[in-house]
Write a protein that holds these residues in place. Sequence first.
Motif, PDB file in Angstrom:
ATOM      1  N   LEU A 112       0.842  -1.189   0.000  1.00  0.00           N
ATOM      2  CA  LEU A 112       0.000   0.000   0.000  1.00  0.00           C
ATOM      3  C   LEU A 112       0.883   1.247   0.000  1.00  0.00           C
ATOM      4  N   ALA A 113       0.627   2.134  -0.945  1.00  0.00           N
ATOM      5  CA  ALA A 113       1.399   3.381  -0.994  1.00  0.00           C
ATOM      6  C   ALA A 113       0.898   4.328   0.084  1.00  0.00           C
ATOM      7  N   PRO A 114       1.805   5.134   0.653  1.00  0.00           N
ATOM      8  CA  PRO A 114       1.332   6.159   1.583  1.00  0.00           C
ATOM      9  C   PRO A 114       0.718   7.326   0.809  1.00  0.00           C
ATOM     10  N   PRO A 115      -0.217   8.056   1.442  1.00  0.00           N
ATOM     11  CA  PRO A 115      -0.760   9.255   0.805  1.00  0.00           C
ATOM     12  C   PRO A 115       0.292  10.368   0.802  1.00  0.00           C
ATOM     13  N   PRO A 116       0.019  11.485   0.124  1.00  0.00           N
ATOM     14  CA  PRO A 116       0.988  12.591   0.116  1.00  0.00           C
ATOM     15  C   PRO A 116       1.316  13.015   1.546  1.00  0.00           C
ATOM     16  N   LYS A 117       2.579  13.237   1.808  1.00  0.00           N
ATOM     17  CA  LYS A 117       2.990  13.652   3.155  1.00  0.00           C
ATOM     18  C   LYS A 117       3.412  15.113   3.103  1.00  0.00           C
ATOM     19  N   ILE A 118       2.711  15.930   3.882  1.00  0.00           N
ATOM     20  CA  ILE A 118       3.058  17.350   3.932  1.00  0.00           C
ATOM     21  C   ILE A 118       4.060  17.543   5.054  1.00  0.00           C
ATOM     22  N   ASN A 119       5.267  17.934   4.684  1.00  0.00           N
ATOM     23  CA  ASN A 119       6.337  18.059   5.667  1.00  0.00           C
ATOM     24  C   ASN A 119       6.258  19.410   6.389  1.00  0.00           C
ATOM     25  N   ALA A 120       7.021  19.517   7.465  1.00  0.00           N
ATOM     26  CA  ALA A 120       6.944  20.716   8.320  1.00  0.00           C
ATOM     27  C   ALA A 120       7.258  21.988   7.534  1.00  0.00           C
ATOM     28  N   ASP A 121       8.132  21.875   6.537  1.00  0.00           N
ATOM     29  CA  ASP A 121       8.527  23.071   5.774  1.00  0.00           C
ATOM     30  C   ASP A 121       7.618  23.294   4.557  1.00  0.00           C
ATOM     31  N   LYS A 122       6.449  22.571   4.529  1.00  0.00           N
ATOM     32  CA  LYS A 122       5.466  22.692   3.438  1.00  0.00           C
ATOM     33  C   LYS A 122       5.968  22.095   2.119  1.00  0.00           C
ATOM     34  N   THR A 123       7.094  21.396   2.148  1.00  0.00           N
ATOM     35  CA  THR A 123       7.369  20.536   1.005  1.00  0.00           C
ATOM     36  C   THR A 123       6.426  19.350   1.125  1.00  0.00           C
ATOM     37  N   VAL A 124       6.184  18.688   0.000  1.00  0.00           N
ATOM     38  CA  VAL A 124       5.249  17.564  -0.005  1.00  0.00           C
ATOM     39  C   VAL A 124       5.910  16.376  -0.687  1.00  0.00           C
ATOM     40  N   THR A 125       5.812  15.211  -0.051  1.00  0.00           N
ATOM     41  CA  THR A 125       6.399  13.984  -0.597  1.00  0.00           C
ATOM     42  C   THR A 125       5.290  13.090  -1.145  1.00  0.00           C
ATOM     43  N   PHE A 126       5.436  12.718  -2.409  1.00  0.00           N
ATOM     44  CA  PHE A 126       4.455  11.856  -3.080  1.00  0.00           C
ATOM     45  C   PHE A 126       5.085  10.491  -3.335  1.00  0.00           C
ATOM     46  N   THR A 127       4.258   9.454  -3.284  1.00  0.00           N
ATOM     47  CA  THR A 127       4.734   8.089  -3.540  1.00  0.00           C
ATOM     48  C   THR A 127       3.749   7.370  -4.452  1.00  0.00           C
ATOM     49  N   TYR A 128       4.288   6.645  -5.416  1.00  0.00           N
ATOM     50  CA  TYR A 128       3.443   5.814  -6.274  1.00  0.00           C
ATOM     51  C   TYR A 128       4.160   4.482  -6.470  1.00  0.00           C
ATOM     52  N   ILE A 129       3.410   3.386  -6.373  1.00  0.00           N
ATOM     53  CA  ILE A 129       4.025   2.065  -6.513  1.00  0.00           C
ATOM     54  C   ILE A 129       3.814   1.538  -7.922  1.00  0.00           C
ATOM     55  N   ALA A 130       4.888   1.310  -8.640  1.00  0.00           N
ATOM     56  CA  ALA A 130       4.805   0.769 -10.005  1.00  0.00           C
ATOM     57  C   ALA A 130       6.138   0.143 -10.362  1.00  0.00           C
ATOM     58  N   PRO A 131       6.370  -1.094  -9.867  1.00  0.00           N
ATOM     59  CA  PRO A 131       7.677  -1.741 -10.080  1.00  0.00           C
ATOM     60  C   PRO A 131       8.039  -1.881 -11.560  1.00  0.00           C
ATOM     61  N   ASN A 132       7.022  -2.008 -12.429  1.00  0.00           N
ATOM     62  CA  ASN A 132       7.329  -2.276 -13.834  1.00  0.00           C
ATOM     63  C   ASN A 132       7.291  -1.040 -14.726  1.00  0.00           C
ATOM     64  N   ALA A 133       6.956   0.117 -14.161  1.00  0.00           N
ATOM     65  CA  ALA A 133       6.874   1.322 -14.991  1.00  0.00           C
ATOM     66  C   ALA A 133       8.276   1.814 -15.352  1.00  0.00           C
ATOM     67  N   LYS A 134       8.374   2.462 -16.511  1.00  0.00           N
ATOM     68  CA  LYS A 134       9.674   2.967 -16.958  1.00  0.00           C
ATOM     69  C   LYS A 134       9.864   4.426 -16.575  1.00  0.00           C
ATOM     70  N   ASP A 135       8.728   5.139 -16.450  1.00  0.00           N
ATOM     71  CA  ASP A 135       8.825   6.582 -16.218  1.00  0.00           C
ATOM     72  C   ASP A 135       7.585   7.033 -15.451  1.00  0.00           C
ATOM     73  N   VAL A 136       7.789   7.611 -14.287  1.00  0.00           N
ATOM     74  CA  VAL A 136       6.653   8.125 -13.502  1.00  0.00           C
ATOM     75  C   VAL A 136       6.930   9.583 -13.154  1.00  0.00           C
ATOM     76  N   LYS A 137       5.936  10.413 -13.424  1.00  0.00           N
ATOM     77  CA  LYS A 137       6.063  11.840 -13.120  1.00  0.00           C
ATOM     78  C   LYS A 137       4.903  12.255 -12.231  1.00  0.00           C
ATOM     79  N   LEU A 138       5.114  13.363 -11.538  1.00  0.00           N
ATOM     80  CA  LEU A 138       4.043  14.003 -10.781  1.00  0.00           C
ATOM     81  C   LEU A 138       3.594  15.227 -11.568  1.00  0.00           C
TER      82      LEU A 138
END
Lengths: 386, 386
Positions: free
Chosen positions: A30-56
């Motif tokens: 299970l991927a985690p949802p977007p994490k909003i960090n203390a400095d308002k940066t945001v970490t995104f996660t997507y699980i796709a072991p077979n993908a060649k290219d993933v963008k946000l």
Amino acid sequence: MKQNKALRTLLVCLLCLPILVKGQPPRGPLAPPPKINADKTVTFTYIAPNAKDVKLSGQFLTGGPSAMTKNAQGFWTVTVGPVKPDIYPYNFVVDGINVMDPANEYFFPNERFKGSLLDVPADEPLVHALKDVPHGSVTYEYYPGVQNTTGSLVVYTPPGYDKNKNTKYPVFYLISGTTDTEEAFFKVGKVNLILDNLIAEGKAKPMIIVMPNGNIEARVADQKGGLKPADPAGRESEEAVTRAKNFAGDLVGNVIPYIEKNYRTLTGANNRAIGGFSRGGGETLRTALGNMDKFAYVCTYSAYLSPAEMEKEYKDVAGKPQVTNQKFKLFWVSVGTEDFLYKSTVEFLDYLKAHNVNYKSLITGGGHTWMNVKTYVAATTPLLFK
Amino acid sequence: MKQNKALRTLLVCLLCLPILVKGQPPRGPLAPPPKINADKTVTFTYIAPNAKDVKLSGQFLTGGPSAMTKNAQGFWTVTVGPVKPDIYPYNFVVDGINVMDPANEYFFPNERFKGSLLDVPADEPLVHALKDVPHGSVTYEYYPGVQNTTGSLVVYTPPGYDKNKNTKYPVFYLISGTTDTEEAFFKVGKVNLILDNLIAEGKAKPMIIVMPNGNIEARVADQKGGLKPADPAGRESEEAVTRAKNFAGDLVGNVIPYIEKNYRTLTGANNRAIGGFSRGGGETLRTALGNMDKFAYVCTYSAYLSPAEMEKEYKDVAGKPQVTNQKFKLFWVSVGTEDFLYKSTVEFLDYLKAHNVNYKSLITGGGHTWMNVKTYVAATTPLLFK
């Protein structure tokens, strides 16, 4: 150090194991949802072991989609920002395919694109934040619509509506844009929370807000044999004008009578406002200018009518400005300088100015976005019914 | 023949041209929504010129995902069925990635997976069809929830609720399953339409239906620093039991008082029913059996409690069956024979039977699906409050 690494690897492997639940089919990690960090940066996660290219891809990214990096377990991640507090549509682009964030339940209701919503809260809560103030309700209603179909409405009633049995309220009709559904102003625009907050601060009058679907053809098709999502047509095309006229006929002929029969409303033009975003703004103008006795407050967000259409269809608006100025207590036009409709909107304002038609305008930065829509709703609702 | 082919090729090419709209950025081609053919076969289309493999996945496909075929323009299509009239979740699988249907506005609200909804209407309208009968309303409400957070509810009020100012109504509390949100019984289960239809036919009593979120931890996390979608944990795990107890505390301590204060409700156990699907069914049982004075009607859809938990936590239910049978006017258990919880549910029924606890059960075909949930809702609501 090595021990730590081994432990981390073990933990990651455990995360990647299909979760075996008694009696249930095995599930993937299970991927985690977007994490909003203390400095308002945001970490995104997507699980796709077979993908060649993933963008946000997201409206908080000024430089276009952001590349994500894959770890050995097939988790793609990226940290972006700091992101200015607001609510933004976003999605992942997996080998060129747009995908919603599986770990985020908040979505953008739309006939065409499928986006998730990122909510970055501010330290000092924004005007659309869920605060500890009295809350209104949002109700989904059916009404007898065109061609013997059943239309759909979303209706905001202000805090206290159910208690104050002798109070009647003015009504703001608020229309969403091309491919948006009648849910967009609620789910994306957060008009209920904006009004809850403005009413609590004494800045806006308690009002009912009625959100119809700007594409009544979709609802008709849906009930007469299949979905028909909107085809974005030119704003000044014959199809757009016909659609707006159909919409105006339904609003004035069906929606307003339904609302005034079923809700405790104040009636008459001085107790009715109309507004809309994008296509809904065009429908706002065509409905209001084609029914000059119905609405005293007119608000367009990122929308315009061309001087040619004004001259052809609504000649009296500019031709008899003293009548227009008496009828409209508020004629509001908003747009962002980066909006692809900015230039046309400025031409519309110039036309009104040249003909001495009174208006108020708020020109902001930003583009054709729901971030701007929230700003415009918060700016205009305090001016209604006063 | 050749002319026809040339014409078709021209038409397809025109469809594929980016639609150039005055002043708007160019858009790609637009896929059509699912087309339901006269023989109830359904044709699906997905545009992905660069994909290597596209499949259709849907709960109407008994043999697993169905391969789609690409034409020269990159349109993948497949026709399946005939499909038995019902509403089904589905999605495309594009090179192994699950994707909602971009051309379909109807979706499955969920914390984890993202699915579209296919609605195949029957010639004789089904119990969940939108018919020309008086309609109730569906209202989104906030209530003061646990840990000083604001909880979310979806509330159905029956036709005439706003007019019959002196009428009070019984209340059915209805809880959705793991990863479902409080919208699932409305958007997927169509309980509002089912009740509208059953009430119009005189088969169900007019009632209020309150749909809370079965994962109150998600709402708390959301308001205290970030999303926390449900982790599916074993139904009998410590975590599941704790979650259900927290849920029961919130329902009894916060939700019921809020509803009984803000809606015109009949009170007391005989005017309260509780029901739920999957995790919501487990929460139903734990809430009802842990609060024997609160609900006279208990309905579980695809859910059970283990004999071990019954013995440990709710010993009196089977230990004093005459008391149990007097308290519960309806103790209903439904499951499908292909449900992965079928065996455990049968064990639960055997346990009740062995201890002379009265119950009604409806064992259907099918699995752990929202198609079955609609069947169970339509079967049980006519039995409530009579």
